[in-house]
Design a protein around this motif. Structure first.
Motif, PDB file in Angstrom:
ATOM      1  N   LEU A  33     -14.157   6.065  -9.000  1.00 49.99           N
ATOM      2  CA  LEU A  33     -15.042   5.184  -9.848  1.00 49.99           C
ATOM      3  C   LEU A  33     -15.361   4.093  -9.159  1.00 49.99           C
ATOM      4  CD1 LEU A  33     -16.501   4.750 -12.681  1.00 49.99           C
ATOM      5  CD2 LEU A  33     -14.501   3.658 -13.300  1.00 49.99           C
ATOM      6  N   LEU A  34     -14.432   3.196  -8.416  1.00 52.55           N
ATOM      7  CA  LEU A  34     -14.673   2.177  -7.783  1.00 52.55           C
ATOM      8  C   LEU A  34     -15.671   2.431  -6.670  1.00 52.55           C
ATOM      9  CD1 LEU A  34     -13.994  -0.685  -6.951  1.00 52.55           C
ATOM     10  CD2 LEU A  34     -12.013   0.127  -5.656  1.00 52.55           C
ATOM     11  N   PHE A  35     -15.453   3.732  -5.734  1.00 55.23           N
ATOM     12  CA  PHE A  35     -16.397   3.942  -4.765  1.00 55.23           C
ATOM     13  C   PHE A  35     -17.624   4.053  -5.186  1.00 55.23           C
ATOM     14  CE2 PHE A  35     -18.374   7.065  -2.246  1.00 55.23           C
ATOM     15  CZ  PHE A  35     -18.215   6.544  -0.862  1.00 55.23           C
ATOM     16  N   LEU A  40     -13.728  -0.330  -0.319  1.00 56.68           N
ATOM     17  CA  LEU A  40     -12.556   0.635  -0.776  1.00 56.68           C
ATOM     18  C   LEU A  40     -11.311   0.298  -0.092  1.00 56.68           C
ATOM     19  CD1 LEU A  40     -12.119   2.762  -2.911  1.00 56.68           C
ATOM     20  CD2 LEU A  40     -12.481   4.624  -1.289  1.00 56.68           C
ATOM     21  N   GLY A  41     -11.549   0.247   1.410  1.00 61.22           N
ATOM     22  CA  GLY A  41     -10.433  -0.082   2.156  1.00 61.22           C
ATOM     23  C   GLY A  41      -9.911  -1.531   1.813  1.00 61.22           C
ATOM     24  N   LEU A  42     -10.907  -2.346   1.731  1.00 60.16           N
ATOM     25  CA  LEU A  42     -10.454  -3.626   1.486  1.00 60.16           C
ATOM     26  C   LEU A  42      -9.572  -3.685   0.009  1.00 60.16           C
ATOM     27  CD1 LEU A  42     -13.571  -5.866   2.734  1.00 60.16           C
ATOM     28  CD2 LEU A  42     -11.214  -5.664   3.614  1.00 60.16           C
ATOM     29  N   ILE A  82      -6.094  -5.039  -0.428  1.00 63.51           N
ATOM     30  CA  ILE A  82      -5.698  -6.109  -1.362  1.00 63.51           C
ATOM     31  C   ILE A  82      -4.848  -5.645  -2.363  1.00 63.51           C
ATOM     32  CG2 ILE A  82      -6.688  -7.504  -3.066  1.00 63.51           C
ATOM     33  CD1 ILE A  82      -9.287  -7.762  -1.489  1.00 63.51           C
ATOM     34  N   PHE A  83      -4.950  -4.404  -2.909  1.00 64.64           N
ATOM     35  CA  PHE A  83      -3.973  -3.668  -4.146  1.00 64.64           C
ATOM     36  C   PHE A  83      -2.602  -3.545  -3.254  1.00 64.64           C
ATOM     37  CE2 PHE A  83      -2.316  -0.213  -6.046  1.00 64.64           C
ATOM     38  CZ  PHE A  83      -2.170  -0.649  -7.512  1.00 64.64           C
ATOM     39  N   VAL A  84      -2.816  -3.119  -2.194  1.00 59.50           N
ATOM     40  CA  VAL A  84      -1.280  -2.993  -1.502  1.00 59.50           C
ATOM     41  C   VAL A  84      -0.710  -4.287  -1.088  1.00 59.50           C
ATOM     42  CG1 VAL A  84      -0.109  -2.179   0.714  1.00 59.50           C
ATOM     43  CG2 VAL A  84      -1.979  -0.766  -0.441  1.00 59.50           C
ATOM     44  N   PHE A  85      -1.418  -5.384  -1.015  1.00 60.69           N
ATOM     45  CA  PHE A  85      -0.842  -6.634  -0.693  1.00 60.69           C
ATOM     46  C   PHE A  85      -0.347  -7.164  -2.044  1.00 60.69           C
ATOM     47  CE2 PHE A  85      -1.363 -11.387  -0.723  1.00 60.69           C
ATOM     48  CZ  PHE A  85      -0.710 -11.545   0.455  1.00 60.69           C
TER      49      PHE A  85
END
Length: 672
Positions: free
Chosen positions: A3-5, A263-265, A269-272
């Motif tokens: 959905l985000l993509f 999506l990568g960012l 950010i989500f992983v961070f």
């Protein structure tokens, strides 16, 4: 994530296509400026020859060879000087009269319809005119700048046409990645960079309208499986349109790339964020654990110091290493306890044998790690030699790779005193209970004696009343019989003797009813037929049942566990009561008996057509000596005897009114 993509791709695509649209507007403006600058050079060229005498002479006589040759040379010179492609002299009908012949394989008729050209000259006579034509066979366009030629009389004779060279413009536009299409006033395509062979006449019939996020409207066009953003601008004076087609393929790819990068960012950010959150949670958990440990230590300390149980820590050799305040209070405050063996405070007494054996085994190392001593009553000795009873428990503790033992002490002096007091109270209570029991037994015997005497008195009164009447009659009849015998009146004497016999029978019946109370309970009940016992009771009653009608509704099994003689006696009493009650009310007696059963019992419902009994007297119907008959008509023992007989056979006899206000006797016996 999908959905985000999708959202990012959609937003990026909208932003890029809006930017593309704005760039297209700017590009169209540049194209208009370039086109007008290009055409400006050709605007005055035809008029340079419109008033030429040679041209006018040629228009009057096109067949004059000298004039035609002069005009031919002038056209060729003008072509070279003006750097145009070709010059033409057209008649008023649009026919080619003469040309500079600089364009090889160029035929005016291939690009322009002569009739349309003639109409155009007539419609726009006297004006500068720029027209375009397209050859579908050569896939090329031609552009003519026209100036009218008039005769001396002012009549339109024809026109001077200059073929405009727009190749430089097309070459510049071909350097761009986007597509440009130009159409004239008739929607005829005359410039189409990179699309000369694929553009058709109806190419603009199926554009697709779209709307951007900023509510701007636009159109898209599909050509050769390629998507384009279509933008138009109209040149009002020339009636030309410039169509600018911006390729959307790169935009879609760019939007995809932006979406993937976003999506990568986002993932980074989500992983961070997860890392920061996990780290924060670990730090918070660590702080919370430290806080909990500190609170736990504080609570344990408060608990140990304020508990009302003595706590001691022993080494694996049985020596005391810690004592809480309550433990010190038990043994006396100034008494030293640390480093002493607990055996020191356990005197050799019978109560301490188990605890001493355990502590001896502990000191010698014969105790396993999981062995303990729970709630052992012991006698402990204080520093001043006083002793006190206590509950002693010893449990193993493991910490810091070493073994120790936790000892709990509970002073039970008060409990022991309470137990002694309770034992004394129990002994006193048992004595009092024994005294009261003996007194109650004496009172019970006296009560039973009194009740028996009362029953005997009541029974004696009733029996005396019932026997006095026939005895009085016997005495009178005996005296009468004696007189009749003296008079030798034997016939009357026999009558008197018969009356004496009836009175004796009456007394015999009374005594037989009394003997029922002395019957023993039957030792064994046997399967007995209800119907058979009912018929036997009718037979024993003899003439008393004269005029009686009866019905017995039996559905299948009517066998019950009973003694036949007792069941017949119950039926006899019920039938006799019904007959006597109906006789007093002058009613022909009728009896109805129905049977019902469940898993264990068979219930007989006995009812008649008699007057019944008052409801306030119904509760006393089974009491001995209760009767509603006049004095001398009965002792009131029939229903009491019947109820006792039913009870002796593990059954029950009850009386109640049904919904139809009929008195019903219900006899319930075990099913055989």
């Amino acid at each position: 994530m999908a959905l985000l993509f999708f959202i990012v791709n959609k937003l990026a695509y909208q932003v890029l296509i809006i930017e593309k649209h704005n760039e297209g507007q700017d590009r169209l403006l540049d194209y208009v400026i370039e086109l007008r600058n290009e055409l400006k050079n050709y605007q005055i060229l035809p008029y340079a020859l419109a008033d030429n005498p040679t041209l006018l002479a040629f228009m009057q006589d096109p067949n004059e060879q000298t004039v035609k040759q002069q005009m031919q040379r002038q056209l060729e010179d003008l072509t070279h000087v003006s750097k145009t492609q070709d010059w033409f002299i057209l008649s008023a009908k649009g026919e080619e009269m003469l040309s500079s012949e600089q364009s090889l394989n160029f035929e005016l008729e291939d690009y322009f319809n002569l009739a349309d050209l003639s109409d155009t000259l007539k419609e726009y006579q006297g004006e500068y005119l720029l027209i375009s034509g397209y050859s579908p066979t050569a896939f090329q366009s031609a552009h003519l700048a026209l100036a009218p030629v008039y005769s001396q009389t002012g009549k339109l004779s024809g026109a001077i046409a200059v073929k405009i060279n727009v190749s430089d413009l097309i070459e510049r536009w071909n350097l761009l990645d986007d597509l440009v299409v130009m159409t004239d006033q008739n929607d005829l395509v005359f410039v189409a960079n990179k699309l000369n062979r694929v553009i058709t006449s109806d190419w603009l019939n199926n554009p697709k309208a779209i709307q951007f996020l900023d509510h701007t409207s636009a159109k898209t066009y599909r050509l050769n499986d390629q998507h384009y953003l279509l933008q138009d601008v109209l040149l009002d004076d020339l009636k030309w349109q410039i169509h600018y087609l911006s390729s959307l393929n790169n935009i879609q790819k760019t939007a995809h790339n932006i979406a993937w990068v976003s999506l990568g960012l986002f993932a980074l950010i989500f992983v961070f964020w997860l890392y920061r959150r996990e780290r924060s949670l670990k730090i918070a958990s660590k702080l919370e654990n430290q806080h909990l440990i500190a609170n736990s230590v504080l609570q344990q300390r408060v608990l140990i110091e304020n508990t009302h149980v003595g706590l001691l820590l022993l080494t694996n050799q049985g020596h005391i290493s810690f004592v809480n305040p309550m433990g010190k209070r038990y043994f006396g405050e100034p008494h030293p306890l640390i480093s002493h063996n607990l055996m020191t405070f356990l005197p050799e007494r019978a109560e301490n044998q188990t605890a001493r054996r355990f502590l001896n085994a502990l000191s010698s190392g014969d105790i396993h790690n999981n062995e303990d001593l729970l709630e052992q009553e012991v006698i402990l000795q204080k520093h001043n030699g006083d002793t006190f009873p206590a509950l002693l428990s010893v449990s193993p503790l493991q910490w810091d790779h070493s073994l120790g033992y936790l000892v709990t002490l509970l002073n039970i002096s008060k409990r022991k005193k309470a137990e002694l007091s309770l034992l004394e109270a129990n002994a006193r209570l048992e004595d009092r209970v024994l005294e009261r029991t003996q007194a109650l037994q004496v009172a019970q015997k006296e009560l039973l004696r009194t009740e028996k005497l009362a029953a005997i008195g009541q029974m004696s009164t009733a029996i005396a009343h019932e026997l006095n009447q026939p005895l009085t009659g016997i005495r009178t009849l005996t005296y009468t019989a004696e007189l009749l015998l003296k008079r030798q009146d034997s016939e009357q004497a026999l009558k008197v003797v018969s009356d004496l016999e009836s009175l004796v029978v009456r007394m015999q019946k009374l005594t037989s009813e009394l003997k029922v109370f002395a019957y023993r309970r039957p030792e064994q009940l046997t399967p007995t037929s209800i119907n058979q016992c009912f018929q036997n009771a009718l037979h024993h009653l003899g003439d008393e049942t004269h005029g009686l009608t009866h019905q017995l509704h039996s559905h299948g099994n009517d066998l019950v566990l009973a003694e036949p003689s007792r069941l017949e006696q119950i039926f006899s009493n019920l039938i006799s009561n019904s007959i006597q009650a109906c006789a007093e009310a002058n009613i022909t007696p009728a009896i109805d008996i129905s049977l019902s059963s469940d898993d264990r019992y068979i219930e007989m419902q006995f009812k008649d057509n008699g007057p019944g009994i008052e409801k306030d007297k119904l509760a006393h119907i089974f009491e001995p000596f209760f009767t509603t008959k006049p004095i001398g008509k009965g002792l009131g023992l029939g229903m009491a005897i019947s109820a006792n007989l039913a009870k002796d056979m593990n059954g029950k006899l009850q009386a109640s009114y049904n919904d139809a206000t009929e008195l019903v006797f219900r006899l319930r016996l075990l099913k055989a």
